[in-house]
Design a protein around this motif. Structure first.
Motif, PDB file in Angstrom:
ATOM      1  N   LYS A  19       0.529  -0.999  -0.099  1.00 13.16           N
ATOM      2  CA  LYS A  19       0.539  -0.079  -0.270  1.00 13.16           C
ATOM      3  C   LYS A  19       0.835   1.354  -0.081  1.00 13.16           C
ATOM      4  CE  LYS A  19      -4.664   1.755   0.675  1.00 13.16           C
ATOM      5  NZ  LYS A  19      -5.425   0.699   1.124  1.00 13.16           N
ATOM      6  N   ASN A  40       4.763   0.943  -0.067  1.00 12.16           N
ATOM      7  CA  ASN A  40       5.037   0.140   1.506  1.00 12.16           C
ATOM      8  C   ASN A  40       4.678  -0.905   1.554  1.00 12.16           C
ATOM      9  OD1 ASN A  40       7.280   1.249   2.719  1.00 12.16           O
ATOM     10  ND2 ASN A  40       5.571   2.682   3.130  1.00 12.16           N
ATOM     11  N   CYS A  84       2.158  -3.697   3.645  1.00  7.05           N
ATOM     12  CA  CYS A  84       1.698  -4.316   4.911  1.00  7.05           C
ATOM     13  C   CYS A  84       1.463  -5.873   5.518  1.00  7.05           C
ATOM     14  CB  CYS A  84       0.439  -2.768   4.766  1.00  7.05           C
ATOM     15  SG  CYS A  84      -1.090  -3.830   3.471  1.00  7.05           S
ATOM     16  N   GLY A  85       2.197  -6.312   4.608  1.00 10.06           N
ATOM     17  CA  GLY A  85       2.604  -8.245   5.123  1.00 10.06           C
ATOM     18  C   GLY A  85       2.972  -8.744   4.257  1.00 10.06           C
ATOM     19  N   CYS A 122      -1.068  -9.093   9.659  1.00 11.43           N
ATOM     20  CA  CYS A 122       0.030  -8.835   9.591  1.00 11.43           C
ATOM     21  C   CYS A 122      -0.965  -7.556   9.723  1.00 11.43           C
ATOM     22  CB  CYS A 122       0.634  -8.099   8.958  1.00 11.43           C
ATOM     23  SG  CYS A 122       2.621  -6.972   9.345  1.00 11.43           S
ATOM     24  N   ASP A 123      -2.362  -7.041   8.441  1.00 11.61           N
ATOM     25  CA  ASP A 123      -2.319  -5.451   8.348  1.00 11.61           C
ATOM     26  C   ASP A 123      -3.534  -5.777   8.125  1.00 11.61           C
ATOM     27  OD1 ASP A 123      -3.491  -2.921   8.263  1.00 11.61           O
ATOM     28  OD2 ASP A 123      -1.495  -2.081   8.331  1.00 11.61           O
ATOM     29  N   SER A 154      -4.764  -1.503   6.804  1.00 12.81           N
ATOM     30  CA  SER A 154      -4.228  -1.373   5.516  1.00 12.81           C
ATOM     31  C   SER A 154      -4.775  -2.166   3.944  1.00 12.81           C
ATOM     32  CB  SER A 154      -2.723  -1.266   5.490  1.00 12.81           C
ATOM     33  OG  SER A 154      -2.825  -0.582   6.345  1.00 12.81           O
ATOM     34  N   ALA A 155      -4.840  -3.341   3.935  1.00 11.24           N
ATOM     35  CA  ALA A 155      -4.303  -4.214   3.025  1.00 11.24           C
ATOM     36  C   ALA A 155      -5.783  -3.921   1.961  1.00 11.24           C
ATOM     37  CB  ALA A 155      -4.540  -5.165   3.174  1.00 11.24           C
ATOM     38  N   GLY A 178      -5.357  -2.374  -1.907  1.00 10.21           N
ATOM     39  CA  GLY A 178      -4.043  -2.444  -1.913  1.00 10.21           C
ATOM     40  C   GLY A 178      -3.482  -3.528  -3.055  1.00 10.21           C
ATOM     41  N   VAL A 220      11.078  -1.524   2.166  1.00 13.73           N
ATOM     42  CA  VAL A 220      10.272  -0.771   3.166  1.00 13.73           C
ATOM     43  C   VAL A 220      10.881   0.780   3.592  1.00 13.73           C
ATOM     44  CG1 VAL A 220       9.725  -0.098   5.562  1.00 13.73           C
ATOM     45  CG2 VAL A 220       9.873  -2.194   4.372  1.00 13.73           C
ATOM     46  N   ALA A 246       4.711  -0.066  14.510  1.00 14.07           N
ATOM     47  CA  ALA A 246       5.049  -1.301  14.301  1.00 14.07           C
ATOM     48  C   ALA A 246       4.081  -1.985  15.400  1.00 14.07           C
ATOM     49  CB  ALA A 246       6.178  -1.938  13.316  1.00 14.07           C
ATOM     50  N   LYS A 288       0.533  -1.357  16.038  1.00 15.43           N
ATOM     51  CA  LYS A 288      -0.270  -2.106  14.461  1.00 15.43           C
ATOM     52  C   LYS A 288      -0.596  -3.630  15.143  1.00 15.43           C
ATOM     53  CE  LYS A 288      -1.327  -0.676  11.080  1.00 15.43           C
ATOM     54  NZ  LYS A 288      -2.704   0.214  10.828  1.00 15.43           N
TER      55      LYS A 288
END
Length: 528
Positions: free
Chosen positions: A279, A282, A284-285, A302-303, A306-307, A310, A419, A449, A452
């Motif tokens: 996303k 960067n 997000c997983g 992981c997120d 945000s996914a 994405g 990243v 991190a 989140k």
């Protein structure tokens, strides 16, 4: 002053790419144009019944030196360069029996494709065109009187204009074609100079050039008030620029940028099936597993926020089970080397989803360059293709990392490379469980991190965040112990970082006090 309409009475055609050649020749013949030509072009036109005059017959001088010298003659260049409205030029043409050439149709020896085929040095040199670029430059300079066509894709527009203007070309078209022609010779020379510099080991030559062909004008750039286009460099490396779009809307500027970031990241993991979710450039997983569907579910965990919307990249053939999982939320783009029939059927129901297939994976260790604009110039550097292995690691703490920690640390450090700095990556059992990106303070990246990860655990109803028992990677050294201590507070048990700080001893002591295992790589992965 150039005339608006110039009737084409004579054309010179010499092309290596015969696409559309016969149709063009017939159209010119229908308008009474005398056609001069050479070699294979003349043969192809003649066999199609188009009247052709050999250049050697026109110049009165034979082709020599295996065809290297055939169009480099005053009868050719005088016919292209003469200003028809200049009495002295007209007198010179009459004195030396030089006939005007009003249209030049040339595409160059296939140097770029010869190079791409892996041909040897001598073959590449032999495919450097001399006469073609000379004629193109001459005719294009004289665009007030001469039309120059270097791409078969422009034949249709030329023919339409001749039909509309009773065999004449307009000044507007001639000027447009001249711009295209000079761009072509520029790109051609760029390819040759870049190749020769590489052959002699000149990494950063005195002058550097870049070229590209435009396959796509975009609706806008990063934002609607910015115009944008995509240009292909011709690099055959598998990736977003060479991918086949199977379905979905046109790709946007941001789609291309983010999809490239996703695919380059997932290509790092060739040992096992892997998924990367991106996303805003960067991750997000990111996760590896024994199958893609499991890797996707772990990367998504992981997120999960945000996914949404994405970009998803896979390093293996996309299968139906993985496609079913992905289709549960809105996704902008999926990129993978291949997709099976089950996956294609599942994703076909998502009409707006872009699916790209690359038919291969890029080599993350291959040499490449990155280029960035700055005021007044360009920053050019090698692509970050550095990778550390277990043998490269230096254990600096009293406690040695376990085998699991070691594997997770190596994965985390690979993710770090992709990243935005400052980057902090938490990984547990082959999956990212917390990512902190783009912060001015490394401590803030570590805290974001971890925060989140706690949010995701709470949303999933888990008893503790994923960072408990994880490893943590930092893209650069910890300048102070505070960043490492933040990671320890989040539950990390092992740390991988480049080292090299003036306070390394202080950071090592803090790791020992917390019972952490820490390794140093000696390699930094800043990404700005």
């Amino acid at each position: 002053m150039a005339a608006d309409l110039v009737r084409v009475s004579r054309a010179l055609i010499s092309v290596s790419d015969k696409t559309g050649l016969v149709e063009l020749g017939k159209a010119l013949a229908a308008h009474g144009v005398e056609i001069l030509s050479t070699g294979g072009t003349a043969k192809a036109l003649s066999e199609a019944g188009v009247p052709v005059k050999e250049v050697a017959d026109h110049t009165g001088f034979p082709e020599i030196m295996d065809g290297r010298v055939k169009t480099l003659h005053p009868a050719i260049h005088g016919g292209l360069l003469a200003l028809r409205d200049n009495p002295e030029h007209v007198a010179a043409m009459e004195k030396h029996a030089i006939a005007s050439i009003d249209l030049l149709v040339v595409n160059l020896y296939p140097f770029e494709s010869t190079l791409a085929s892996g041909a040897g040095y001598d073959d590449c040199v032999e495919n450097i065109d001399i006469g073609g670029p000379a004629m193109i430059r001459a005719a294009s300079k004289n665009h007030g009187h001469v039309a120059t066509v270097v791409d078969p894709e422009d034949y249709a527009e030329l023919i339409a204009e001749l039909d509309a203007n009773k065999g004449a070309t307009s000044y507007a078209l001639r000027r447009k074609l001249a711009a295209v022609a000079y761009a072509r010779t520029s790109a051609y020379d760029s390819a040759i100079s870049t190749w020769l510099a590489a052959e002699i080991g000149d990494t950063y030559p005195r002058r550097i050039t870049f070229s590209g062909a435009k396959p796509q004008i975009m609706r806008y750039g990063e934002n609607p008030h910015q115009s944008a286009a995509y240009y292909s460099s011709g690099d055959p490396r598998p990736g977003v620029g060479n991918a086949e779009q199977i379905q979905g809307k046109e790709l946007s500027f941001n789609n291309l940028n983010d999809t490239d970031a996703a695919f380059e990241l997932v290509a790092e993991f060739d040992e096992k099936p892997a998924i990367a979710i991106i996303k805003h450039a960067n991750p997000c997983g990111v996760a590896v597993a024994d199958d893609l569907a499991t890797a996707y579910k772990r990367a998504f965990a992981c997120d999960t926020v945000s996914a949404f919307g994405g970009i998803i990249a896979a390093n293996r053939k996309l299968d139906g089970a993985t496609a079913e999982e992905i289709s549960k939320i809105f996704t902008e783009v999926i990129i993978a080397p291949e997709a099976d029939e089950d996956a294609l059927k599942v994703l076909a129901a998502k009409k707006n989803l872009r699916l790209l297939l690359t038919h291969g994976m890029p080599d993350p260790s291959a040499a490449a360059r990155t280029v960035r604009n700055v005021a007044g110039g360009y920053l050019v550097q090698d692509k970050d293709n550095g990778r550390v292995t277990a043998a490269d690691l230096k254990v600096v703490t009293k406690r040695q990392p376990t085998e699991r920690e070691l594997a997770d640390m190596l994965m985390a450090f690979r993710v770090c490379k992709h990243v935005k700095s400052n980057a902090i990556i938490y990984v547990k059992d082959g999956a990212t469980v917390g990512i902190g990106a783009g912060q001015m303070s490394r401590v803030d990246s570590a805290r974001i991190a971890a925060s989140k990860s706690r949010d995701m655990a709470e949303a999933a109803g888990a008893s503790q965040p994923g960072t408990i028992g994880s490893v943590v990677a930092s893209d650069a050294f910890f300048p102070f112990a505070d960043g490492l201590l933040s990671a320890a507070e989040a539950g990390a048990t092992a740390v991988i970082q480049p080292g090299g700080s003036m306070r390394d001893d202080e950071v090592i002591a803090a790791a020992d006090e917390k019972g952490l295992a820490m390794v140093m790589t000696g390699m930094r992965h800043f990404r700005h």
